[in-house]
Enzyme design. Sequence first.
Site, PDB file in Angstrom:
ATOM      1  N   ASN A  11      98.051  47.487  30.027  1.00  0.00           N
ATOM      2  CA  ASN A  11      96.877  47.996  30.741  1.00  0.00           C
ATOM      3  C   ASN A  11      95.671  47.893  29.815  1.00  0.00           C
ATOM      4  O   ASN A  11      95.523  48.701  28.899  1.00  0.00           O
ATOM      5  CB  ASN A  11      97.149  49.457  31.156  1.00  0.00           C
ATOM      6  CG  ASN A  11      95.945  50.084  31.842  1.00  0.00           C
ATOM      7  OD1 ASN A  11      94.959  49.399  32.143  1.00  0.00           O
ATOM      8  ND2 ASN A  11      96.030  51.382  32.094  1.00  0.00           N
ATOM      9  N   LYS A  13      92.665  48.424  30.480  1.00  0.00           N
ATOM     10  CA  LYS A  13      91.604  49.397  30.812  1.00  0.00           C
ATOM     11  C   LYS A  13      90.245  48.678  30.834  1.00  0.00           C
ATOM     12  O   LYS A  13      90.188  47.530  31.256  1.00  0.00           O
ATOM     13  CB  LYS A  13      91.648  50.595  29.858  1.00  0.00           C
ATOM     14  CG  LYS A  13      93.066  51.189  29.792  1.00  0.00           C
ATOM     15  CD  LYS A  13      93.144  52.517  29.115  1.00  0.00           C
ATOM     16  CE  LYS A  13      94.596  53.002  29.106  1.00  0.00           C
ATOM     17  NZ  LYS A  13      94.756  54.333  28.547  1.00  0.00           N
ATOM     18  N   HIS A  97      96.867  56.353  37.858  1.00  0.00           N
ATOM     19  CA  HIS A  97      96.752  56.449  36.397  1.00  0.00           C
ATOM     20  C   HIS A  97      96.012  57.735  36.024  1.00  0.00           C
ATOM     21  O   HIS A  97      95.102  58.164  36.734  1.00  0.00           O
ATOM     22  CB  HIS A  97      96.016  55.223  35.840  1.00  0.00           C
ATOM     23  CG  HIS A  97      96.114  55.159  34.350  1.00  0.00           C
ATOM     24  ND1 HIS A  97      95.288  55.893  33.530  1.00  0.00           N
ATOM     25  CD2 HIS A  97      96.970  54.507  33.538  1.00  0.00           C
ATOM     26  CE1 HIS A  97      95.629  55.674  32.272  1.00  0.00           C
ATOM     27  NE2 HIS A  97      96.648  54.842  32.247  1.00  0.00           N
ATOM     28  N   GLU A  99      93.750  58.399  34.006  1.00  0.00           N
ATOM     29  CA  GLU A  99      92.286  58.328  33.904  1.00  0.00           C
ATOM     30  C   GLU A  99      91.644  58.345  35.283  1.00  0.00           C
ATOM     31  O   GLU A  99      90.526  58.823  35.451  1.00  0.00           O
ATOM     32  CB  GLU A  99      91.889  57.084  33.095  1.00  0.00           C
ATOM     33  CG  GLU A  99      92.147  57.303  31.615  1.00  0.00           C
ATOM     34  CD  GLU A  99      92.756  56.130  30.881  1.00  0.00           C
ATOM     35  OE1 GLU A  99      92.566  54.994  31.318  1.00  0.00           O
ATOM     36  OE2 GLU A  99      93.433  56.371  29.861  1.00  0.00           O
ATOM     37  N   GLU A 169     103.567  58.864  31.995  1.00  0.00           N
ATOM     38  CA  GLU A 169     102.587  58.827  30.918  1.00  0.00           C
ATOM     39  C   GLU A 169     102.032  60.229  30.689  1.00  0.00           C
ATOM     40  O   GLU A 169     101.108  60.653  31.410  1.00  0.00           O
ATOM     41  CB  GLU A 169     101.431  57.894  31.280  1.00  0.00           C
ATOM     42  CG  GLU A 169     101.845  56.464  31.557  1.00  0.00           C
ATOM     43  CD  GLU A 169     100.655  55.518  31.441  1.00  0.00           C
ATOM     44  OE1 GLU A 169     100.666  54.699  30.511  1.00  0.00           O
ATOM     45  OE2 GLU A 169      99.728  55.605  32.250  1.00  0.00           O
ATOM     46  N   GLY A 175      96.313  57.331  24.341  1.00  0.00           N
ATOM     47  CA  GLY A 175      95.189  57.013  23.466  1.00  0.00           C
ATOM     48  C   GLY A 175      95.004  57.999  22.328  1.00  0.00           C
ATOM     49  O   GLY A 175      93.961  58.015  21.684  1.00  0.00           O
ATOM     50  N   SER A 215     100.607  55.887  23.807  1.00  0.00           N
ATOM     51  CA  SER A 215     100.636  55.524  22.386  1.00  0.00           C
ATOM     52  C   SER A 215     101.891  54.754  21.977  1.00  0.00           C
ATOM     53  O   SER A 215     102.403  54.918  20.862  1.00  0.00           O
ATOM     54  CB  SER A 215     100.444  56.769  21.508  1.00  0.00           C
ATOM     55  OG  SER A 215      99.183  57.355  21.767  1.00  0.00           O
TER      56      SER A 215
HETATM   57  P1  13P Z   1      97.744  54.026  25.136  1.00  0.00           P
HETATM   58  O1  13P Z   1      98.912  53.093  24.917  1.00  0.00           O
HETATM   59  O2  13P Z   1      96.459  53.514  24.573  1.00  0.00           O
HETATM   60  O3  13P Z   1      98.073  55.418  24.749  1.00  0.00           O
HETATM   61  O4  13P Z   1      97.508  54.059  26.737  1.00  0.00           O
HETATM   62  C1  13P Z   1      98.566  54.283  27.577  1.00  0.00           C
HETATM   63  C2  13P Z   1      98.117  54.057  28.960  1.00  0.00           C
HETATM   64  O5  13P Z   1      97.317  54.794  29.500  1.00  0.00           O
HETATM   65  C3  13P Z   1      98.666  52.888  29.657  1.00  0.00           C
HETATM   66  O6  13P Z   1      98.367  52.936  31.009  1.00  0.00           O
END
Ligand code: 13P
Length: 255
Positions: A11, A13, A97, A99, A169, A175, A215
Amino acid sequence: MTQRKPIIGGNWKMNTGLESGMHLAGCIVDGFTCGDCCDVVIYPPLPFLQAIESVIDTSELQLGAQNVWCEESGAFTGETSPTMLQEVGVKSVLVGHSERRHVLHEGSALIAQKVAFALVKQLQVVLCVGETFEERESGNTMKVVLSQITSGLANISSEQMVNVVIAYEPVWAIGTGKTASPKDAQEVHVAIRKALGEMFTEEIASQTRIQYGGSVNPDNAAELFSCEDIDGALVGGASLSAESFTAIVKAAYNP
Ligand code: 13P
């Protein structure tokens, strides 16, 4: 790892430019040698999808979109329908997701509509679920995650589950560099699988792939993938480096 085929998502983003995204996709293609061992899907930013499809279209890498709308066409400014995504080669979409839940305030009803419509349109849906730090600290992890599962899949038939992947997640792990311990992640994956068995059938539950996200990096991937109910990863930051992402992919089929 069980008999379920691992699935690794990258992803991206809101990262990369057009040129750097195409370059990254090309490097991931070069490093991905075993399509039979593992499904690999990349989710670049929307404006770059078509260009990136042109880089990966003869490879075994699949194209995904980070979001999708729940109508075919019409007055939905800024949104993109499943058919539009499919026209540029998209096979998989992320829905729910964290976010989008927490930054864009998407609610469970909208998420359920998106899941249902994308499945009707034959897209693979990766339904993302996960608890916040406060929810974990207050002992509500299972309650939150299982409620996201039941509401997200409320309108789905057993037959459609073949196109569903779950991504667990934990919000506090995204992140942040903090990863759920393999034991904690496995515990939630088991609970999700049990809930799928109750909603659908035991067989569907045992066939549904559940990714872990938060992460994930080349150093922690193999240990996560060695857990029986962790069927791959949804990777954010580490998917922006072909070297890291390829190492995670390799860990999935050789954990
Ligand atoms: P990170 O791997 O940067 O923590 O992000 C995970 C994520 O949100 C994947 O959709």
